[in-house]
Design a protein around this motif. Sequence first.
Motif, PDB file in Angstrom:
ATOM      1  N   MET A  91       0.848  -1.208   0.000  1.00 22.50           N
ATOM      2  CA  MET A  91       0.000   0.000   0.000  1.00 22.50           C
ATOM      3  C   MET A  91       0.877   1.250   0.000  1.00 22.50           C
ATOM      4  O   MET A  91       1.734   1.416   0.856  1.00 22.50           O
ATOM      5  CB  MET A  91      -0.913  -0.008   1.236  1.00 22.50           C
ATOM      6  N   ALA A  92       0.668   2.114  -0.970  1.00 15.06           N
ATOM      7  CA  ALA A  92       1.478   3.332  -1.074  1.00 15.06           C
ATOM      8  C   ALA A  92       1.087   4.298   0.038  1.00 15.06           C
ATOM      9  O   ALA A  92      -0.079   4.426   0.391  1.00 15.06           O
ATOM     10  CB  ALA A  92       1.273   3.975  -2.432  1.00 15.06           C
ATOM     11  N   ARG A  93       2.096   4.970   0.577  1.00 12.81           N
ATOM     12  CA  ARG A  93       1.826   5.929   1.645  1.00 12.81           C
ATOM     13  C   ARG A  93       1.116   7.159   1.078  1.00 12.81           C
ATOM     14  O   ARG A  93       1.237   7.494  -0.098  1.00 12.81           O
ATOM     15  CB  ARG A  93       3.131   6.354   2.327  1.00 12.81           C
ATOM     16  N   LYS A  94       0.384   7.863   1.949  1.00 12.57           N
ATOM     17  CA  LYS A  94      -0.277   9.088   1.538  1.00 12.57           C
ATOM     18  C   LYS A  94       0.741  10.220   1.424  1.00 12.57           C
ATOM     19  O   LYS A  94       1.746  10.229   2.107  1.00 12.57           O
ATOM     20  CB  LYS A  94      -1.354   9.463   2.558  1.00 12.57           C
ATOM     21  N   ARG A  95       0.449  11.160   0.535  1.00 10.60           N
ATOM     22  CA  ARG A  95       1.333  12.313   0.382  1.00 10.60           C
ATOM     23  C   ARG A  95       1.251  13.176   1.633  1.00 10.60           C
ATOM     24  O   ARG A  95       0.197  13.295   2.251  1.00 10.60           O
ATOM     25  CB  ARG A  95       0.936  13.129  -0.845  1.00 10.60           C
ATOM     26  N   TYR A  96       2.379  13.790   1.967  1.00  4.40           N
ATOM     27  CA  TYR A  96       2.417  14.643   3.153  1.00  4.40           C
ATOM     28  C   TYR A  96       1.883  16.031   2.813  1.00  4.40           C
ATOM     29  O   TYR A  96       2.103  16.534   1.710  1.00  4.40           O
ATOM     30  CB  TYR A  96       3.849  14.748   3.684  1.00  4.40           C
ATOM     31  N   LEU A 139       3.622   6.612  16.534  1.00  2.00           N
ATOM     32  CA  LEU A 139       3.828   5.159  16.528  1.00  2.00           C
ATOM     33  C   LEU A 139       2.658   4.394  15.916  1.00  2.00           C
ATOM     34  O   LEU A 139       2.829   3.240  15.511  1.00  2.00           O
ATOM     35  CB  LEU A 139       4.087   4.660  17.948  1.00  2.00           C
ATOM     36  N   THR A 140       1.487   5.019  15.840  1.00  4.53           N
ATOM     37  CA  THR A 140       0.325   4.329  15.279  1.00  4.53           C
ATOM     38  C   THR A 140      -0.001   4.841  13.870  1.00  4.53           C
ATOM     39  O   THR A 140       0.116   4.109  12.891  1.00  4.53           O
ATOM     40  CB  THR A 140      -0.895   4.500  16.198  1.00  4.53           C
ATOM     41  N   GLN A 141      -0.358   6.121  13.762  1.00  2.41           N
ATOM     42  CA  GLN A 141      -0.784   6.664  12.475  1.00  2.41           C
ATOM     43  C   GLN A 141       0.364   6.842  11.482  1.00  2.41           C
ATOM     44  O   GLN A 141       0.133   6.994  10.282  1.00  2.41           O
ATOM     45  CB  GLN A 141      -1.492   8.010  12.688  1.00  2.41           C
ATOM     46  N   MET A 142       1.619   6.821  11.980  1.00  7.06           N
ATOM     47  CA  MET A 142       2.766   7.024  11.091  1.00  7.06           C
ATOM     48  C   MET A 142       3.762   5.864  11.187  1.00  7.06           C
ATOM     49  O   MET A 142       4.946   6.025  10.880  1.00  7.06           O
ATOM     50  CB  MET A 142       3.457   8.350  11.417  1.00  7.06           C
ATOM     51  N   SER A 143       3.264   4.717  11.565  1.00  2.00           N
ATOM     52  CA  SER A 143       4.125   3.550  11.750  1.00  2.00           C
ATOM     53  C   SER A 143       4.837   3.144  10.459  1.00  2.00           C
ATOM     54  O   SER A 143       6.044   2.861  10.451  1.00  2.00           O
ATOM     55  CB  SER A 143       3.306   2.365  12.286  1.00  2.00           C
ATOM     56  N   LYS A 197      14.388   2.128   6.558  1.00  2.00           N
ATOM     57  CA  LYS A 197      14.891   1.402   5.388  1.00  2.00           C
ATOM     58  C   LYS A 197      15.757   2.311   4.524  1.00  2.00           C
ATOM     59  O   LYS A 197      16.822   1.914   4.053  1.00  2.00           O
ATOM     60  CB  LYS A 197      13.713   0.863   4.571  1.00  2.00           C
ATOM     61  N   SER A 198      15.296   3.563   4.336  1.00  2.00           N
ATOM     62  CA  SER A 198      16.039   4.509   3.507  1.00  2.00           C
ATOM     63  C   SER A 198      17.402   4.840   4.102  1.00  2.00           C
ATOM     64  O   SER A 198      18.383   5.015   3.376  1.00  2.00           O
ATOM     65  CB  SER A 198      15.229   5.794   3.340  1.00  2.00           C
ATOM     66  N   LEU A 199      17.460   4.911   5.435  1.00  2.00           N
ATOM     67  CA  LEU A 199      18.706   5.278   6.115  1.00  2.00           C
ATOM     68  C   LEU A 199      19.575   4.064   6.435  1.00  2.00           C
ATOM     69  O   LEU A 199      20.678   4.213   6.958  1.00  2.00           O
ATOM     70  CB  LEU A 199      18.390   6.036   7.407  1.00  2.00           C
ATOM     71  N   GLY A 200      19.064   2.866   6.143  1.00  2.00           N
ATOM     72  CA  GLY A 200      19.821   1.651   6.421  1.00  2.00           C
ATOM     73  C   GLY A 200      19.964   1.367   7.900  1.00  2.00           C
ATOM     74  O   GLY A 200      20.984   0.831   8.356  1.00  2.00           O
ATOM     75  N   SER A 201      18.938   1.740   8.677  1.00  2.00           N
ATOM     76  CA  SER A 201      18.988   1.512  10.126  1.00  2.00           C
ATOM     77  C   SER A 201      17.782   0.692  10.551  1.00  2.00           C
ATOM     78  O   SER A 201      16.910   0.363   9.749  1.00  2.00           O
ATOM     79  CB  SER A 201      19.006   2.846  10.871  1.00  2.00           C
ATOM     80  N   THR A 202      17.704   0.385  11.841  1.00  2.00           N
ATOM     81  CA  THR A 202      16.567  -0.345  12.360  1.00  2.00           C
ATOM     82  C   THR A 202      15.431   0.605  12.695  1.00  2.00           C
ATOM     83  O   THR A 202      15.641   1.820  12.810  1.00  2.00           O
ATOM     84  CB  THR A 202      16.952  -1.118  13.633  1.00  2.00           C
ATOM     85  N   ARG A 203      14.249   0.064  12.871  1.00  2.00           N
ATOM     86  CA  ARG A 203      13.097   0.879  13.260  1.00  2.00           C
ATOM     87  C   ARG A 203      13.361   1.573  14.597  1.00  2.00           C
ATOM     88  O   ARG A 203      13.068   2.762  14.764  1.00  2.00           O
ATOM     89  CB  ARG A 203      11.854  -0.015  13.366  1.00  2.00           C
ATOM     90  N   GLU A 204      13.948   0.822  15.541  1.00  2.00           N
ATOM     91  CA  GLU A 204      14.224   1.368  16.874  1.00  2.00           C
ATOM     92  C   GLU A 204      15.202   2.534  16.795  1.00  2.00           C
ATOM     93  O   GLU A 204      15.026   3.553  17.474  1.00  2.00           O
ATOM     94  CB  GLU A 204      14.769   0.271  17.802  1.00  2.00           C
ATOM     95  N   THR A 205      16.229   2.398  15.948  1.00  2.00           N
ATOM     96  CA  THR A 205      17.214   3.469  15.792  1.00  2.00           C
ATOM     97  C   THR A 205      16.567   4.706  15.171  1.00  2.00           C
ATOM     98  O   THR A 205      16.835   5.843  15.586  1.00  2.00           O
ATOM     99  CB  THR A 205      18.390   3.009  14.919  1.00  2.00           C
ATOM    100  N   ALA A 206      15.698   4.488  14.178  1.00  2.00           N
ATOM    101  CA  ALA A 206      15.012   5.613  13.525  1.00  2.00           C
ATOM    102  C   ALA A 206      14.135   6.367  14.525  1.00  2.00           C
ATOM    103  O   ALA A 206      14.106   7.605  14.531  1.00  2.00           O
ATOM    104  CB  ALA A 206      14.179   5.117  12.357  1.00  2.00           C
TER     105      ALA A 206
END
Length: 525
Positions: A1-6, A231-235, A243-252
């Motif tokens: 599912m593609a994300r919504k535009r900001y 954490l919910t609406q922008m998970s 993914k883009s930064l090559g890090s983990t979710r927790e690090t982001a």
Amino acid sequence: MARKRYPIGIQTFDKIRTEDRLYIDKTEYVYRMTHSDSNYIFLGRPRRFGKSLLVSTLQSYFEGKKELFKGLAIEKLEQEWTEYPVLHFSMAMGKHMEKEQLERYLLYIIGLNEKKFGIENDAVDPNVRLANLIMNVYRRTGKKVVVLIDEYDAPLLDVAHEDDNLKNLRNIMHNFYSPLKDCDPYLRFVFLTGITRFSQLSIFSELNNITNISMNREYSGICGITKEELLTQMSDDIDELAKSLGSTRETAIEELKMNYDGYHFSAQSSDIFNPFSLLNCFANQDFGSYWFASGTPTYLINMMRKFHVLPATLGKMYAKSSAFDAPTENMTAITPLLYQSGYLTIKDYDKTSKLYTLDLPNKEIKVGLFESLLPNYLEGMFAQNGDVTIAQMSVLIRQDDMDGALQLLQTFLGTVPYCNVTNHEGHYQQMLFIIFSLLTGYVVDVEVHTPNGRVDIVLLTDIRLYIIELKLNRDAQTALQQINLKNYAQRFALCGKPIVKVGVNFDSTQGNIADWMIEENDKDS
């Protein structure tokens, strides 16, 4: 599912919803406000925190545009969806204006609302036009009128430090807002947003029934993005960023918190993220100082000058509850304005003493604020490559090369045109404090107490603790001798890191470093 535009730069609820852009649901707050005991409400929040979008959301709600709220919290709460006539005034364009300009602008925005309802009036007084507008709209529609005023204080902020000019413009705004009290029988709801409070405006001096929800726990999350919402609406957005930064979710998440989190708008508040910076970070897939890049308010810098605020004092501060109710032009300290503008935030509150503990919210504010202040300590001639120099200094210090960092700073200061002689050691102390504070990830403090005196600057890095003593128009050896004679290093013996002593001498005639000496601390001394 593609994300919504900001909705970057979009402050219109209707447009966000019809274009199916990301919308963090704040409609439960809208319902709560519009069904509260008060029909006159004021909300203060920093710039670019979503105030204008909230006003637009209220407009769509009162205009009965039920279809725009499909799937949102208010859809299940509101049963009637009564349509009301709405007058919307934005004062955002009323900045940097002289008396006559401001009067013309007020007539212009009144004219826009008159045209919306087919009303003609050629009165030259804004208060007469506003009163006539409210009463005529009520008579034509048969319904009470909703008045929404966004950034009510915008025309006054930039002259807050100028007593005479402030008085003139404040009288104009006082005159404009005065009908809101007399027109009470014709009004359903009045909502105003802004940053701070100005006395002798009819909003606060005459409308004694206005409710200020700015520091109300119930509305602490009405603007901005709470940790729960992130954490919910922008998970999915977090995962995409990681993914883009090559890090983990927790690090982001930790990076997002360090850069954009930390705001609290009541004694008991959820963690609030800066919405403008957060959305830009997700959109660009990179961390940056987006809030500061969008402009540093001159009113704050001017007020800091008026109150002689030293950069080294911009950290933990304290304020009584009553200080936040003090009108801006009658403030005895700048602390409340720093909070209202978003540069300090609530970190703790003591109920017994009614004392707030305030501090810088996050890394973006710390770096951006000091970068804004640095030109004041380089005579307004901070060259464009100043930030590059500081970044290079950070690399050298991280490589354990303080000598190279000071040499680089000396070379840079030599390129800055220097006009005024500053025979004050504290000036150079504050300048170095700002520069060292901008070095990524380092802890810096000034006037640190020891058993034998106070150290000018202490810099703690990942690998060293630097004790820095400054002299003006003397020599570096004298500065180093003071560190040794007063045995400053003993105070930091348990820091767990090697201690380095640095003596720096400034030449006031050149506004530059004249010489410096660096010495490793002898643990046996």
